[in-house]
Write a protein that holds these residues in place. Structure first.
Motif, PDB file in Angstrom:
ATOM      1  N   TYR A   7       0.784  -1.366  -0.026  1.00  0.00           N
ATOM      2  CA  TYR A   7      -0.043  -0.028   0.035  1.00  0.00           C
ATOM      3  C   TYR A   7       0.717   1.280   0.205  1.00  0.00           C
ATOM      4  O   TYR A   7       0.523   2.185  -1.015  1.00  0.00           O
ATOM      5  CB  TYR A   7      -0.818   0.047   1.316  1.00  0.00           C
ATOM      6  CG  TYR A   7      -2.080  -0.768   1.127  1.00  0.00           C
ATOM      7  CD1 TYR A   7      -3.387  -0.240   0.462  1.00  0.00           C
ATOM      8  CD2 TYR A   7      -2.077  -2.246   1.536  1.00  0.00           C
ATOM      9  CE1 TYR A   7      -4.295  -1.439   0.679  1.00  0.00           C
ATOM     10  CE2 TYR A   7      -3.160  -3.052   1.397  1.00  0.00           C
ATOM     11  CZ  TYR A   7      -4.262  -2.550   0.892  1.00  0.00           C
ATOM     12  OH  TYR A   7      -5.682  -3.467   0.605  1.00  0.00           O
ATOM     13  N   ILE A   8       1.921   1.194   0.772  1.00  0.00           N
ATOM     14  CA  ILE A   8       2.672   2.466   0.669  1.00  0.00           C
ATOM     15  C   ILE A   8       3.683   2.623  -0.481  1.00  0.00           C
ATOM     16  O   ILE A   8       3.826   3.748  -0.836  1.00  0.00           O
ATOM     17  CB  ILE A   8       3.937   2.283   1.947  1.00  0.00           C
ATOM     18  CG1 ILE A   8       3.344   2.164   3.404  1.00  0.00           C
ATOM     19  CG2 ILE A   8       4.874   3.173   1.954  1.00  0.00           C
ATOM     20  CD1 ILE A   8       3.940   1.930   4.561  1.00  0.00           C
ATOM     21  N   CYS A   9       3.935   1.490  -1.235  1.00  0.00           N
ATOM     22  CA  CYS A   9       4.505   1.562  -2.309  1.00  0.00           C
ATOM     23  C   CYS A   9       3.569   2.158  -3.565  1.00  0.00           C
ATOM     24  O   CYS A   9       4.152   3.195  -4.401  1.00  0.00           O
ATOM     25  CB  CYS A   9       4.944   0.189  -2.755  1.00  0.00           C
ATOM     26  SG  CYS A   9       6.330  -0.540  -2.062  1.00  0.00           S
ATOM     27  N   LEU A  10       2.217   1.835  -3.225  1.00  0.00           N
ATOM     28  CA  LEU A  10       1.603   2.750  -4.428  1.00  0.00           C
ATOM     29  C   LEU A  10       1.263   3.885  -4.110  1.00  0.00           C
ATOM     30  O   LEU A  10       1.140   4.820  -4.829  1.00  0.00           O
ATOM     31  CB  LEU A  10       0.130   1.872  -4.254  1.00  0.00           C
ATOM     32  CG  LEU A  10      -0.156   0.543  -5.154  1.00  0.00           C
ATOM     33  CD1 LEU A  10      -1.655   0.011  -4.936  1.00  0.00           C
ATOM     34  CD2 LEU A  10       0.161   0.757  -6.584  1.00  0.00           C
ATOM     35  N   ALA A  11       1.172   4.362  -2.603  1.00  0.00           N
ATOM     36  CA  ALA A  11       0.836   5.789  -2.252  1.00  0.00           C
ATOM     37  C   ALA A  11       2.239   6.453  -2.755  1.00  0.00           C
ATOM     38  O   ALA A  11       1.888   7.585  -3.104  1.00  0.00           O
ATOM     39  CB  ALA A  11       0.729   5.635  -0.929  1.00  0.00           C
ATOM     40  N   VAL A  12       3.424   5.833  -2.454  1.00  0.00           N
ATOM     41  CA  VAL A  12       4.670   6.804  -2.759  1.00  0.00           C
ATOM     42  C   VAL A  12       4.697   6.955  -4.368  1.00  0.00           C
ATOM     43  O   VAL A  12       5.136   8.106  -4.865  1.00  0.00           O
ATOM     44  CB  VAL A  12       5.990   5.962  -2.255  1.00  0.00           C
ATOM     45  CG1 VAL A  12       7.250   6.660  -2.942  1.00  0.00           C
ATOM     46  CG2 VAL A  12       5.950   6.063  -0.715  1.00  0.00           C
ATOM     47  N   THR A  13       4.479   5.950  -4.936  1.00  0.00           N
ATOM     48  CA  THR A  13       4.397   6.053  -6.612  1.00  0.00           C
ATOM     49  C   THR A  13       3.233   7.162  -6.864  1.00  0.00           C
ATOM     50  O   THR A  13       3.675   8.015  -7.848  1.00  0.00           O
ATOM     51  CB  THR A  13       3.883   4.788  -7.050  1.00  0.00           C
ATOM     52  OG1 THR A  13       4.571   3.796  -6.914  1.00  0.00           O
ATOM     53  CG2 THR A  13       3.762   4.880  -8.518  1.00  0.00           C
ATOM     54  N   ASN A  73      -9.622  -0.827   6.816  1.00  0.00           N
ATOM     55  CA  ASN A  73     -10.244  -0.223   5.675  1.00  0.00           C
ATOM     56  C   ASN A  73     -10.034   1.347   5.631  1.00  0.00           C
ATOM     57  O   ASN A  73      -9.708   1.947   4.669  1.00  0.00           O
ATOM     58  CB  ASN A  73     -11.654  -0.222   5.689  1.00  0.00           C
ATOM     59  CG  ASN A  73     -12.236  -1.863   5.210  1.00  0.00           C
ATOM     60  OD1 ASN A  73     -11.593  -2.509   4.628  1.00  0.00           O
ATOM     61  ND2 ASN A  73     -13.412  -1.922   5.748  1.00  0.00           N
ATOM     62  N   LEU A  74     -10.145   1.949   6.944  1.00  0.00           N
ATOM     63  CA  LEU A  74      -9.775   3.522   6.996  1.00  0.00           C
ATOM     64  C   LEU A  74      -8.244   3.714   6.743  1.00  0.00           C
ATOM     65  O   LEU A  74      -7.969   4.608   5.765  1.00  0.00           O
ATOM     66  CB  LEU A  74      -9.980   3.924   8.230  1.00  0.00           C
ATOM     67  CG  LEU A  74      -9.898   5.543   8.778  1.00  0.00           C
ATOM     68  CD1 LEU A  74     -10.702   6.173   7.674  1.00  0.00           C
ATOM     69  CD2 LEU A  74     -10.298   5.867  10.089  1.00  0.00           C
ATOM     70  N   LEU A  75      -7.367   2.940   6.925  1.00  0.00           N
ATOM     71  CA  LEU A  75      -5.773   3.190   6.371  1.00  0.00           C
ATOM     72  C   LEU A  75      -5.750   3.051   5.266  1.00  0.00           C
ATOM     73  O   LEU A  75      -5.028   3.890   4.323  1.00  0.00           O
ATOM     74  CB  LEU A  75      -4.878   2.381   7.280  1.00  0.00           C
ATOM     75  CG  LEU A  75      -3.473   2.314   7.118  1.00  0.00           C
ATOM     76  CD1 LEU A  75      -2.877   3.646   7.410  1.00  0.00           C
ATOM     77  CD2 LEU A  75      -2.750   1.364   7.993  1.00  0.00           C
ATOM     78  N   GLY A  76      -6.269   2.090   4.471  1.00  0.00           N
ATOM     79  CA  GLY A  76      -6.163   1.589   2.957  1.00  0.00           C
ATOM     80  C   GLY A  76      -6.688   2.725   2.342  1.00  0.00           C
ATOM     81  O   GLY A  76      -6.098   3.251   1.490  1.00  0.00           O
ATOM     82  N   THR A  83      -3.975   9.560  -3.030  1.00  0.00           N
ATOM     83  CA  THR A  83      -2.500   9.341  -3.794  1.00  0.00           C
ATOM     84  C   THR A  83      -2.892   8.849  -5.257  1.00  0.00           C
ATOM     85  O   THR A  83      -2.682   9.817  -6.256  1.00  0.00           O
ATOM     86  CB  THR A  83      -1.413   8.617  -3.197  1.00  0.00           C
ATOM     87  OG1 THR A  83      -1.966   7.424  -3.071  1.00  0.00           O
ATOM     88  CG2 THR A  83      -0.958   9.317  -1.674  1.00  0.00           C
ATOM     89  N   VAL A  84      -3.398   7.879  -5.541  1.00  0.00           N
ATOM     90  CA  VAL A  84      -3.372   7.112  -6.561  1.00  0.00           C
ATOM     91  C   VAL A  84      -4.390   7.712  -7.665  1.00  0.00           C
ATOM     92  O   VAL A  84      -4.000   8.196  -8.812  1.00  0.00           O
ATOM     93  CB  VAL A  84      -3.730   5.645  -6.461  1.00  0.00           C
ATOM     94  CG1 VAL A  84      -3.634   4.903  -7.791  1.00  0.00           C
ATOM     95  CG2 VAL A  84      -2.584   5.006  -5.496  1.00  0.00           C
TER      96      VAL A  84
END
Length: 295
Positions: A7-13, A73-76, A83-84
């Motif tokens: 999830y962090i990888c997608l957000a950073v991307t 769910n809230l964190l995701g 971001t995405v």
């Protein structure tokens, strides 16, 4: 933690793509305009997620960071919808990509979703892949059309509606963050009894309130232009939060208190007011340049 890593990888991307796009297009559009549009796109994604996930439990994020499923769910939601989706909207708008690119982006989203499901990072309830495809196509198509209109008409209804969604993102942000940190939660009898989860019921209570509060915030900030109207949103926020504490709608945990909550909320309201004051105010020359770019 391994689940959260992806999830962090997608957000950073998403953040990286946004930053690169804004840098490359800094001589075509004001960076501040792109930032406002990014926040607008994120705000619309937040409201859509609130309806589809929060109210109708369509799918589940498996971040693996919390034991509670609605905390996951809230964190995701915070990581991906902040971001995405807005990142791709900025790319589509800033580079004036044709609608054919929407199919490519949609296919990419479907591949990522499929991989997340297969790896146990994401779970469908009643949601299906074709719903993701339809949602992505509609979201990106509307975002591109909205951006084209926004840069040519940064006043009136277009500007006001844009800032409403920006306000929703900015004003609501402290609530889920403090909730996930265990500092506070919101409680209302019939909501708690129906949804039966502290994270879900808290989110629903404060999100509905913030939808109304942001409506008032936009009126006093975007429509009523005298400086003294800008004081009213702070008064409303302080009064309502204090009332929530008094009637036990707002409940504090772990030594947290009203003062810290108010300081954070008022700072975020002030940030929105400053953004509204200094962005989306183009000169005629700038508008003509943007018009020629779109053509």
């Amino acid at each position: 933690m391994p689940n959260l890593f992806w999830y962090i990888c997608l957000a950073v991307t998403g953040v990286g793509i946004t930053a690169i796009s804004m840098y490359l297009k800094r001589n075509t559009y004001r960076v501040s305009t792109l930032i406002v549009f990014y926040l607008f796109a994120a705000g619309t994604a937040w409201i859509g997620e609130f309806i589809v996930l929060g109210l109708f439990d369509s799918y589940a994020y498996k971040t693996g960071f919390f034991d509670n499923p609605w905390a996951q769910n809230l964190l995701g939601h915070l990581l991906l919808n902040t971001t995405v989706y807005p990142a791709v909207a900025v790319v589509m708008a800033a580079f004036s990509l044709r609608f054919g690119w929407i199919s490519t982006v949609t296919a990419f989203y479907l591949v990522i979703e499929y991989l997340f499901v297969k790896q146990g990072l994401y779970e469908h309830h009643w949601w299906r892949y074709h719903m993701t495809a339809i949602t992505t196509i509609v979201f990106l198509a509307i975002a591109k059309l909205w951006f084209d209109k926004l840069i040519l008409k940064q006043y009136g209804a277009i500007r006001t509606i844009t800032f409403y969604f920006v306000a929703m993102l900015i004003v609501h942000t402290p609530a889920p963050v403090l909730l996930l940190m265990g500092k506070l939660h919101y409680s209302l009898g019939f909501v708690d009894n129906y949804f039966k989860d502290l994270y879900l019921s808290s989110t629903i209570i404060i999100f509905f309130y913030h939808m109304f509060e942001c409506f008032l915030l936009v009126i006093f900030t975007c429509i009523l232009k005298k400086w003294y109207w800008k004081i009213v949103p702070f008064v409303i926020s302080i009064a309502v939060q204090s009332l929530f504490v008094k009637v036990n709608i707002l409940v504090f945990n772990e030594g947290w208190g009203l003062f810290g909550t108010l300081v954070i909320y008022e700072l975020f309201i002030a940030a929105f007011i400053m953004m509204e004051k200094f962005t989306l105010v183009p000169s005629g020359r700038y508008v003509r340049k943007l018009h020629n770019t779109i053509r």
